[in-house]
Design a protein around this motif. Structure first.
Motif, PDB file in Angstrom:
ATOM      1  N   ALA A  29       0.831  -1.211   0.000  1.00 25.68           N
ATOM      2  CA  ALA A  29       0.000   0.000   0.000  1.00 25.68           C
ATOM      3  C   ALA A  29       0.862   1.255   0.000  1.00 25.68           C
ATOM      4  O   ALA A  29       0.542   2.242  -0.680  1.00 25.68           O
ATOM      5  N   ALA A  30       1.955   1.240   0.765  1.00 30.38           N
ATOM      6  CA  ALA A  30       2.834   2.399   0.810  1.00 30.38           C
ATOM      7  C   ALA A  30       3.488   2.636  -0.547  1.00 30.38           C
ATOM      8  O   ALA A  30       3.637   3.787  -0.997  1.00 30.38           O
ATOM      9  N   LEU A  31       3.858   1.551  -1.219  1.00 28.09           N
ATOM     10  CA  LEU A  31       4.444   1.692  -2.558  1.00 28.09           C
ATOM     11  C   LEU A  31       3.430   2.290  -3.526  1.00 28.09           C
ATOM     12  O   LEU A  31       3.752   3.197  -4.305  1.00 28.09           O
ATOM     13  N   ALA A  32       2.201   1.783  -3.482  1.00 30.93           N
ATOM     14  CA  ALA A  32       1.167   2.303  -4.388  1.00 30.93           C
ATOM     15  C   ALA A  32       0.894   3.777  -4.110  1.00 30.93           C
ATOM     16  O   ALA A  32       0.679   4.570  -5.042  1.00 30.93           O
ATOM     17  N   ARG A  33       0.898   4.164  -2.854  1.00 35.72           N
ATOM     18  CA  ARG A  33       0.683   5.570  -2.523  1.00 35.72           C
ATOM     19  C   ARG A  33       1.801   6.435  -3.107  1.00 35.72           C
ATOM     20  O   ARG A  33       1.540   7.523  -3.653  1.00 35.72           O
ATOM     21  N   ARG A  34       3.047   5.988  -2.978  1.00 36.72           N
ATOM     22  CA  ARG A  34       4.155   6.764  -3.549  1.00 36.72           C
ATOM     23  C   ARG A  34       3.989   6.925  -5.053  1.00 36.72           C
ATOM     24  O   ARG A  34       4.305   7.981  -5.621  1.00 36.72           O
TER      25      ARG A  34
END
Length: 363
Positions: A146-151
């Protein structure tokens, strides 16, 4: 880890009256063994033993990724090899994942098993039941995806301007996720702008964003086998502040907040759907919300538990379960709004794993 999971499966097989289980599903295979290749079959015994049958291409990979499993090269007649290995192990009643095996494949298994005294029994949910409650490592894997997708969305945000097409936005978002280290997108990215926002699963097309549009983006990344899932609806430019669907946005925002507030241990997953749906129905848009409120996320982007009015199984939420809350309102000819977060059930409530602020926002 794979050996521990196989040992947890063993008593479930014994309780079901099975000597072993033929694991066909790719996510279930990965969960139990760690093997990530595209072709293999697991035979997991109620006695704790485990066989992994694969072809020449994956022998080295399987040996490295699936310690504790006996790796066997199968031949051209995989059905006979499966039956033969089960018979050699002394497993006479073997479960078959009914939700994942085709009728044609099952008939071939039956024919191969008949000559060896093997009875194949269709079963469901034995491995999926183990996957319902995530370990801390699994929760962190979803959080990392999820953090990667947000970035990736943050990187693409400056490109959400009038003139760019939906397809270009989706391509840029997916490529950015890959550049940041994702194995792949979690699912085909949805970008629905303007009146196309009324299509819950719109495929990104040639329509170009216009000033004042609302744009719904449903996106996620797959990282180390685990998925993320998040949806935002944003306005394009200052002109979007006066968008006629702004009040609808606020209804969906309240509905999502109500669904999230309903998540806690001991609550049936259907209660999450009722909480979110009730807000939308009270606002007069019940007929415009035609899908379930949420679903589990993990090795699959859609898995149990299901936050729906009438789910196949209405699981009672437990700490470690992961599910989405994604209410939406879809108005043909006008557009739509959907907001989605992925959350993990905690001892006292829940925690968001996706972190994009769902308050009204424009580019």
């Amino acid at each position: 880890m794979s050996g521990e999971r196989r040992q947890r499966l063993a008593p479930r097989l014994a309780e079901a009256g099975l000597d072993a289980l033929l694991v066909w599903s790719s996510p279930n295979r990965r969960y139990l063994s760690g093997f990530t290749g595209s072709s293999a079959y697991l035979l997991a015994g109620a006695d704790g033993r485990g066989l992994l049958l694969t072809d020449f291409r994956y022998l080295e990979q399987a040996a490295a990724q699936a310690p504790g499993w006996t790796v066997i090269r199968h031949g051209r007649d995989v059905w006979s090899d499966l039956a033969g290995q089960a018979a050699a192990a002394g497993w006479r009643t073997v479960g078959v994942e009914a939700d994942h095996v085709t009728l044609a494949a099952f008939r071939r298994l039956e024919a191969a098993g008949e000559a060896r005294g093997i009875t194949w029994r269709p079963v469901s949910g034995l491995v999926e039941g183990l996957r319902l409650v995530k370990t801390p490592d699994e929760v962190e894997a979803v959080r990392a995806a999820a953090a990667l997708a947000r970035r990736a969305l943050e990187a693409v945000w400056p490109r959400l301007v009038p003139g760019v097409s939906e397809a270009e936005v989706a391509l840029e978002l997916e490529c950015t996720m890959r550049r940041l280290g994702a194995e792949a997108e979690a699912f085909p990215t949805i970008v629905a702008s303007g009146p196309r926002g009324s299509l819950p699963h719109a495929r990104p097309g040639p329509r170009r964003l216009e000033a004042g549009d609302l744009v719904t983006i449903d996106f996620g990344a797959r990282l180390d086998g685990y998925h993320s899932d998040e949806t935002v609806t944003v306005g394009i430019g200052a002109a979007a502040a006066a968008h006629p669907l702004r009040p609808v946005y606020e209804v969906v925002r309240r509905a999502q907040a109500a669904g999230i507030a309903a998540i806690r241990p001991g609550v049936p997953a259907s209660a999450v759907d009722r909480a979110a749906r009730g807000v939308i129905e009270e606002a007069g848009y019940g007929e415009a919300f035609g899908h379930s409120t949420g679903h589990g996320v993990g090795l699959e982007v859609h898995e149990a538990p299901w936050a729906a009015a009438q789910p196949p199984v209405d699981y009672v939420l437990e700490p470690g379960m992961i599910l989405t809350v994604e209410p939406g309102i879809y108005l043909p000819g006008r557009g739509g709004v959907r907001l989605e977060d992925t959350l993990v059930v905690t001892e006292t409530g829940c925690e968001r794993l996706t972190t994009w602020d769902k308050d009204w926002r424009t580019t």
